[in-house]
Design a protein around this motif. Structure first.
Motif, short mmCIF file in Angstrom:
data_model
loop_
_atom_site.label_atom_id
_atom_site.label_comp_id
_atom_site.label_asym_id
_atom_site.label_seq_id
_atom_site.Cartn_x
_atom_site.Cartn_y
_atom_site.Cartn_z
N ALA A 156 0.82 -1.21 0.00
CA ALA A 156 0.00 0.00 0.00
C ALA A 156 0.85 1.26 0.00
N LEU A 157 2.03 1.19 0.62
CA LEU A 157 2.90 2.35 0.70
C LEU A 157 3.63 2.66 -0.61
N ARG A 158 3.83 1.64 -1.44
CA ARG A 158 4.69 1.81 -2.61
C ARG A 158 4.24 2.94 -3.54
N ALA A 159 2.96 3.11 -3.70
CA ALA A 159 2.47 4.09 -4.67
C ALA A 159 2.80 5.53 -4.29
N THR A 160 2.94 5.81 -3.01
CA THR A 160 3.12 7.19 -2.56
C THR A 160 4.45 7.45 -1.87
#
Length: 289
Positions: free
Chosen positions: A27-31
């Motif tokens: 979930a963190l990868r995109a931002t």
């Protein structure tokens, strides 16, 4: 003890509890911020010479840690940066960047080098897959787990009470000398490694040593363990396969080299980014084993 050498100050919170939470990391990868390093260890920089961290991390990126609410990743770039792309290597960055930036770069370079050179299981030869935020290599053939490798090395300011022992390699700039260093062998204590390495490189006998500080040295994956040592006033002798030269330097010579770090100086000591320079400075200030 306060230190001023590179790759130590302002490290990330490595957030081990996040490494084991694959859903959170996805979930963190995109931002999140992501450093892209090429195979030679270069990273892109902006117009001001600071690193350019992309927003968004690929699925194979390694989770480095967090700073406040920001997560940081690192990934390997498929192609080398070219001459028309602004880029910098770690040594150059350490001399120019703030502490946080160069420490982050050092962590990224070390773990990505391990990933690039440890792609197969040493037990059965099957390809490794990676888990735990990229910090664990898993073999689906035999079930073996692999972890990033760090090679311990001792580095030591050796003194006979009045003088400092320094050595040089033939590939270094003229009149450049440094503290002696070497890797710790299996089954060997740090103190024994110091005595052995100093003897092998200079034929000087160490009497005792004391630990001062450490520095990660990702060229490619060492940990430098810094000591100060007392030694006999032996005449240094160097072997062909070790150092080009080793000699004793007086306090006056060492202090002058620290004040006047110029190319034509009679003695040039290690650059400020290295723990070697800091060890020399500590000896000049009166530290003893």
């Amino acid at each position: 003890m306060t230190t001023n050498f590179a790759f130590v100050a302002e490290p990330l919170d490595r957030a081990d509890e996040w490494r084991s939470d694959a859903a959170k990391l996805d979930a963190l990868r995109a931002t999140s911020h992501c450093l892209l390093l090429d195979a030679k260890g270069f990273v892109a920089v902006d117009d001001e010479g600071r690193f350019r961290a992309d927003i968004g991390a690929p699925s194979d990126a390694v989770f480095l840690g967090r700073r406040g609410d920001d997560a940081w990743f690192a990934a390997s770039r498929d192609t080398l940066y070219t001459d028309d792309e602004a880029r910098i290597d770690l040594r150059g960055a350490a001399a120019q960047w703030p502490a946080f930036d160069s420490t982050l770069f050092a962590q990224a370079r070390a773990v990505l080098h391990w990933r690039a050179t440890h792609r197969f299981c040493p037990n059965c030869g099957n390809p490794l897959t990676y888990s735990h935020g990229g910090w664990q290599g898993d073999c689906r053939g035999c079930g073996r787990a692999e972890y990033p490798r760090t090679d311990p090395a001792v580095i030591v300011a050796v003194s006979d009470g009045e003088r400092l022992l320094l050595g040089r390699q033939s590939t270094w700039p003229a009149r450049r000398y440094s503290t002696l260093a070497g890797f710790v062998e299996p089954g060997e204590s740090l103190e024994a490694a110091i005595a052995r390495e100093v003897w092998e490189e200079s034929r000087v006998r160490v009497l005792g040593s004391r630990y001062l500080a450490s520095q990660p040295w990702p060229f490619p994956g060492s940990l430098m363990l810094g000591f100060i040592a007392d030694a006999e006033s032996d005449i240094p002798q160097t072997a062909q396969d070790e150092l080009e030269d080793a000699r004793w330097f007086s306090r006056e010579e060492v202090e002058a080299s620290l004040r006047e770090d110029r190319e034509d100086a009679p003695l040039r000591v290690s650059p400020p980014l290295s723990i070697s320079r800091w060890l020399i400075e500590q000896w000049a200030k009166g530290e003893r084993a």
